[in-house]
Design a protein around this motif. Sequence first.
Motif, PDB file in Angstrom:
ATOM      1  N   TYR A  44      16.906  -8.385  19.599  1.00  0.00           N
ATOM      2  CA  TYR A  44      15.664  -7.756  20.025  1.00  0.00           C
ATOM      3  C   TYR A  44      15.109  -8.376  21.313  1.00  0.00           C
ATOM      4  CZ  TYR A  44      16.017  -5.968  15.332  1.00  0.00           C
ATOM      5  OH  TYR A  44      16.477  -5.376  14.191  1.00  0.00           O
ATOM      6  N   TYR A  45      15.936  -9.244  21.952  1.00  0.00           N
ATOM      7  CA  TYR A  45      15.473  -9.893  23.177  1.00  0.00           C
ATOM      8  C   TYR A  45      15.167  -8.874  24.271  1.00  0.00           C
ATOM      9  CZ  TYR A  45      15.536 -12.569  27.505  1.00  0.00           C
ATOM     10  OH  TYR A  45      15.219 -13.091  28.726  1.00  0.00           O
ATOM     11  N   ASP A 171      17.310   1.327  16.364  1.00  0.00           N
ATOM     12  CA  ASP A 171      18.581   1.920  16.785  1.00  0.00           C
ATOM     13  C   ASP A 171      19.757   1.000  16.505  1.00  0.00           C
ATOM     14  OD1 ASP A 171      17.268   4.154  17.638  1.00  0.00           O
ATOM     15  OD2 ASP A 171      17.084   3.480  19.713  1.00  0.00           O
ATOM     16  N   ARG A 172      19.537  -0.310  16.651  1.00  0.00           N
ATOM     17  CA  ARG A 172      20.639  -1.262  16.502  1.00  0.00           C
ATOM     18  C   ARG A 172      20.542  -2.060  15.202  1.00  0.00           C
ATOM     19  NH1 ARG A 172      21.183  -4.701  21.851  1.00  0.00           N
ATOM     20  NH2 ARG A 172      18.923  -4.876  21.624  1.00  0.00           N
ATOM     21  N   GLY A 173      19.872  -1.505  14.215  1.00  0.00           N
ATOM     22  CA  GLY A 173      19.773  -2.209  12.943  1.00  0.00           C
ATOM     23  C   GLY A 173      18.351  -2.237  12.432  1.00  0.00           C
ATOM     24  N   TYR A 174      17.857  -3.445  12.158  1.00  0.00           N
ATOM     25  CA  TYR A 174      16.504  -3.609  11.625  1.00  0.00           C
ATOM     26  C   TYR A 174      15.763  -4.700  12.390  1.00  0.00           C
ATOM     27  CZ  TYR A 174      17.968  -0.821   7.606  1.00  0.00           C
ATOM     28  OH  TYR A 174      18.431   0.191   6.797  1.00  0.00           O
TER      29      TYR A 174
END
Length: 281
Positions: A44-45, A171-174
Amino acid sequence: MAVLSRGYAVVAWNWGVLLQQRRNIMSSIFRAEKAIEDLQNNPYYEKYCRKITAFQNTSPGEFMTRLREHKEQNTTIKQAYGEEREFSSLLHPKEDIAKCHSPTFTKQKVLNDVMKMELVADKKCEEIKQIWEEYHKQKEVIAAAVPSIVYDTINLRSQQFPVFVFPLPRDRGYEFILCQFSGHEAHFTPLINYQAHKENAPECLTMTHYTDLKEKGLVLMRGEYNKDILNGTEAQCLANQLQLYYGQDNAKRLKLLERFTYTPQEFKHMDLIAELECLSL
């Protein structure tokens, strides 16, 4: 010769000090680069890189201190619980954060701050619910009319479990969102923001429960969210999870609340994701 030898000794000693100082500087630079590289590997960076970069530029010393504290915390948790606990350690709140719930030092919001009480003073529950939902339909907030008996459960559990985390589908997980209760309010912030700013982390959602009409059988909820972090659907997802964990009698979810609060060494973040995916199915 003796003086000359002492001179060489002084020069040699100074040179040794300079070499050691250079090693210390290079070691610090390497540690800083490694810490920043680890931070950039966070999935999430990218979403928060501007805020993180701004913080690094304006307060470089504090930025490095926060990174160092974060790394030391992870190292301690790994030693105590093993590699599997690394993520869970990020969910472990400050020792005193659970004590922030009571007493609350913020003024309790009243319904009249949002809408005129005379609009609903003489209405029945179903009419109040319709008015409340219609009133917020065109506003960029979430809203609900919660039965008083359900809110009594939410309020009681918020005192027992004042801090928790909820998984939010991305979109890329949680992404995990930290929730903290204070009085009749629930404050949400992305976990990565809490790691960087601790108690000064900006909120992404604030849910306020208005108890003015509780005697009529309703508690009105209004949730204001930061549109740069959440959309309406995501804010509603967090509100739904809050009600599922805090407002319903479910042994499995209650156990997760208890583990997070009382036995964090047994808590696993994947249990939350599995629970959410079961609800989605």
